[in-house]
Design a protein around this motif. Structure first.
Motif: not given
Length: 408
Positions: A90, A103-109, A121, A141, A156, A212
């Motif tokens: 993360t 963020s864990n990925s581009d879509q998991d925020i 989430n 981000f 984003r 960032y």
């Protein structure tokens, strides 16, 4: 307590740390009601910010760690009670009013309040390619607060490229989307300035905060690095979270040295800073005292390479401290150097002192965070949703018990 003046009690509670207030919620219903009130939560945060109290340092290594700014003696990991959505990979890309953006990925925020351990989430928002030939490249981000609409927003920006090997960002296309916590929804920003096409530079954004955004005064800031081959000079790209529009922020008059440094942005005491890195040997830090007014830029300090710091690959101002006593006042700034070392720098005396925090990771990203009670969801809305879910479950159970009754 019923005879204790309510305004005195409230004023006293403003001075208490978040952990104490969370314990006080369990003492009585009036205490719980007071502490949960939106106006109390906002005023408690306002008091903490104005008095510079309840400040903690967040370190992101393999795990998340916190350290009290007043002592900086020990780093405490969140590993014992990590929410499932936070793990070793993360990244922390923003901190605002006690909330962290992860963020864990581009879509998991994820948005996370480390003081209350509450987590939200964000709904998954797919990345839309302009055309089939485009390849998703770098992702920027940003996270901050829209004070006009009392809303927290995540930005984003996705940079697309036509060629897998193109890491220079030649005339790239961008997709920009903004998430609103208030509406729990994403919207696309369609009006994009031309200069965004030149914004990405591989090594710069890999080394400097990984792209960032820096939040100051309701605005997120990124650097568009100088591109002499394209005739592009350093720009501070700003995104207004209220108007949801891009603009270019005025910079100081650097004189004839503009080509001799690498530019970065930071924040100190709620004010925007620019960091000028001269070939990793010397760093100048400027501060904008009145946001948006070019004439208020002033040079804060310069720091040069020393025995304890062999090079300045990266420098980030974190916190300011003024100590008074025995007629010997000292002003010093906490600096993150290369994501490997924290130092107090007394700029008037030009003295460096390394900060050693027990249990801190060897390499880290460092963020300042004020402890707060800011909620991530509307409690009344949550209670209504839970009531609806319970009502639905009861109807379902009644139907099953009647519809499938066995006849013997």
């Amino acid at each position: 307590m019923s005879k204790f003046p309510f305004d005195v009690l409230t004023d006293t509670f403003y001075r208490l740390p978040v952990k104490t207030l969370l314990r006080f919620r369990a003492l009585s219903k009036p205490f719980c009601s007071l502490i949960d009130r939106p106006d109390f939560i906002k005023n408690h945060l306002k008091y903490s910010l104005s008095t510079k109290s309840n400040l903690v340092l967040i370190l992101k290594g393999l795990h998340l760690y916190t350290a009290d700014l007043d002592s900086l003696d020990e780093a405490t990991p969140f590993s014992d009670d990590h929410p499932e959505s936070i793990w070793g990979g993360t990244e922390v890309f923003g901190s605002c009013n006690g909330l962290l953006a992860l963020s864990n990925s581009d879509q998991d925020i994820v948005l996370f309040n480390p003081s209350t351990r509450k987590l939200f989430n964000l709904p998954v928002e797919l990345i839309e390619r302009p055309n089939d030939s485009c390849i998703r490249g770098f992702v920027f981000f940003g996270f901050g607060y829209d004070h006009v609409n009392d809303d927290y927003k995540v930005v984003r920006m996705v940079r697309f490229k036509q060629d897998e090997d193109d890491n220079n960002g030649w005339f790239s296309e961008y997709e920009v989307k903004v998430f609103s916590l208030k509406t729990s929804s994403w919207r696309r920003i369609k009006k994009l300035p031309n200069y965004l096409s030149f914004m990405f530079q591989f090594y710069f954004h890999l080394m400097h905060r990984r792209g960032y955004g820096v939040y100051v005064c309701g605005v997120l800031h990124w650097v568009l690095p100088r591109r002499p081959e394209l005739g592009v000079s350093n720009l501070i790209v700003a995104f207004d979270l209220v108007a949801e529009e891009f603009k270019v922020l005025p910079q100081p008059d650097y004189g004839d040295n503009e080509r001799d440094f690498v530019l970065d942005v930071g924040v100190l005491e709620g004010r925007l800073c620019v960091i000028l890195n001269y070939d990793q040997v010397k760093v100048d830090v400027w501060m904008m005292k009145e946001y948006g007014v070019k004439e208020t830029w002033s040079k804060l300090f310069s720091i040069e390479r020393s025995k304890s710091i062999s090079s300045f690959r990266f420098l980030k101002p974190l916190a300011y401290l003024k100590e008074c006593g025995d007629g010997d006042d000292s002003e010093k700034i906490l600096l993150d150097v290369n994501g490997e070392k924290l130092v107090w720098y007394e700029w008037k005396r030009k003295r460096l002192k390394t900060v050693r925090i027990k249990g801190a990771p060897d390499s880290f990203g460092a963020f300042m965070c004020v402890e707060s009670l800011i909620p991530l969801i509307d409690e009344k809305k949550q209670q209504k949703q839970e009531k609806n879910r319970n009502h639905y479950r009861k109807k379902r159970d009644d139907f099953l018990s009647k519809g499938f009754k066995l006849v013997l």
